[in-house]
Design an enzyme around this catalytic site. Structure first.
Site, PDB file in Angstrom:
ATOM      1  N   LYS A  67      37.874  31.012  45.147  1.00  0.00           N
ATOM      2  CA  LYS A  67      38.708  30.970  43.930  1.00  0.00           C
ATOM      3  C   LYS A  67      39.825  29.925  43.973  1.00  0.00           C
ATOM      4  O   LYS A  67      40.210  29.402  42.932  1.00  0.00           O
ATOM      5  CB  LYS A  67      39.331  32.341  43.660  1.00  0.00           C
ATOM      6  CG  LYS A  67      38.365  33.336  43.070  1.00  0.00           C
ATOM      7  CD  LYS A  67      39.087  34.603  42.641  1.00  0.00           C
ATOM      8  CE  LYS A  67      38.094  35.643  42.203  1.00  0.00           C
ATOM      9  NZ  LYS A  67      38.731  36.814  41.605  1.00  0.00           N
ATOM     10  N   ASP A 103      40.943  36.763  35.253  1.00  0.00           N
ATOM     11  CA  ASP A 103      41.381  37.959  35.984  1.00  0.00           C
ATOM     12  C   ASP A 103      42.665  38.537  35.393  1.00  0.00           C
ATOM     13  O   ASP A 103      42.856  39.750  35.367  1.00  0.00           O
ATOM     14  CB  ASP A 103      41.617  37.633  37.461  1.00  0.00           C
ATOM     15  CG  ASP A 103      40.315  37.445  38.222  1.00  0.00           C
ATOM     16  OD1 ASP A 103      39.291  38.036  37.821  1.00  0.00           O
ATOM     17  OD2 ASP A 103      40.314  36.704  39.232  1.00  0.00           O
TER      18      ASP A 103
END
Ligand code: ATR
Length: 274
Positions: A67, A103
């Site tokens: 990520k 997210d």
């Protein structure tokens, strides 16, 4: 029109539920698209991305451990992505990669769905890893009153607390063992560590919390972690890890397809994966 391909990349990736969730959405919406899990080990990200470009991937999700490293291969990014410093969703337009971080909104989505007002709340956030950063950004967006970060390694907690302050939050950092019996002093308690994934007991005591306390676990497998079970015993408002997973997938779907995601079909597919 050519069929569109999507993927989730990470390592390990075998147990990812993202292919189930997105494939169910394609079926529900009669989209000519496919979504696969693609294992890219740490250190092989650059080659992996080249491969995805070659097959003209339309979009992909990124999970552990890529990520943060993925940021350097982006040509463009949205605001959440640059603020958080991590990317979980990418679009590919003729080789131009644009990064998003869903997210943050994925974390907030279950709170919004329950119409919970969290502005001015006192938050206890356990953990200070990659997921925690997106969560802090979400709480900043919602203007909570304060955020206490409790982490095993104080140094990592301090760093996240500095980030929280930089984006306008009242924040302090403590060690997990300092939490003791103070959980009851908070309106929202979030577990953002991986503790629970292997059925470990809750990392903090939830003694004294009540039916107004919001207890949110981002661990989604098992669904009923010990942390969640203890919260239920106190009749707290419980939010499951699968809800954040679903929230980020819904946002990613909408970025890629430009239409409202079929939430219920995606939820059904996700819960079927348990
Ligand atoms: P993610 O990207 O999923 O958030 P991560 O960046 O590796 O994963 O972060 C893991 C978090 O879980 C960290 O806060 C970590 O604490 P440390 O900073 O002390 O490493 C926490 N964590 C992991 N295993 C833990 C354990 N057994 N006990 C307490 N905290 C743990």
């Amino acid at each position: 029109m050519m069929s569109k391909s999507f993927a989730v990349i990470g390592d390990p990736i075998d147990h990812s539920l993202s292919p189930n969730i997105h494939s169910a959405a394609f079926r529900e919406m009669s989209l000519d698209s496919s979504y696969i899990a693609y294992r890219i080990p740490k250190g092989e990200l650059e080659e992996g991305i080249e491969g995805l470009k070659k097959i003209k991937i339309y979009g992909f999700n990124i999970t552990i451990p890529h990520k943060i490293e993925m940021m350097q291969y982006l040509d463009k990014m949205d605001e959440a992505c640059s603020l958080i410093g991590a990317v979980n969703t990418v679009t590919n337009k003729d080789g131009i990669l644009k990064g998003y971080n869903t997210d943050m909104d994925g974390f907030l989505e279950p709170l919004k769905k329950r119409k919970l007002v969290i502005a001015n709340s006192k938050v206890l956030l356990i953990g200070a890893g990659g997921a925690a950063r997106a969560i802090v950004a979400g709480f900043a967006k919602e203007k909570v009153k304060s955020i206490t970060i409790a982490n095993r390694t104080l140094e990592n907690g301090n760093r996240l607390s500095e980030f929280a302050k930089m984006i306008g939050l009242n924040s302090n950092s403590i060690e997990i063992k300092q939490v003791k019996d103070t959980a009851k002093d908070y309106d929202i308690i979030v577990n953002s560590t991986s503790v629970g994934l292997r059925n470990e007991p809750s990392i903090i005591s939830l003694q004294g919390i009540n039916e107004k306390t919001i207890v949110y676990d981002i661990v989604y497998m098992p669904m009923n972690t010990d942390f969640i079970k203890k919260a239920k015993e106190k009749n707290a408002i419980v939010i499951y890890g699968y809800e954040m997973l679903l929230g980020q997938a819904v946002r990613a779907f909408e970025i890629w397809h430009g239409v409202e995601a079929p939430y219920n079909a995606m939820k059904k597919a996700l819960l079927g994966g348990f």
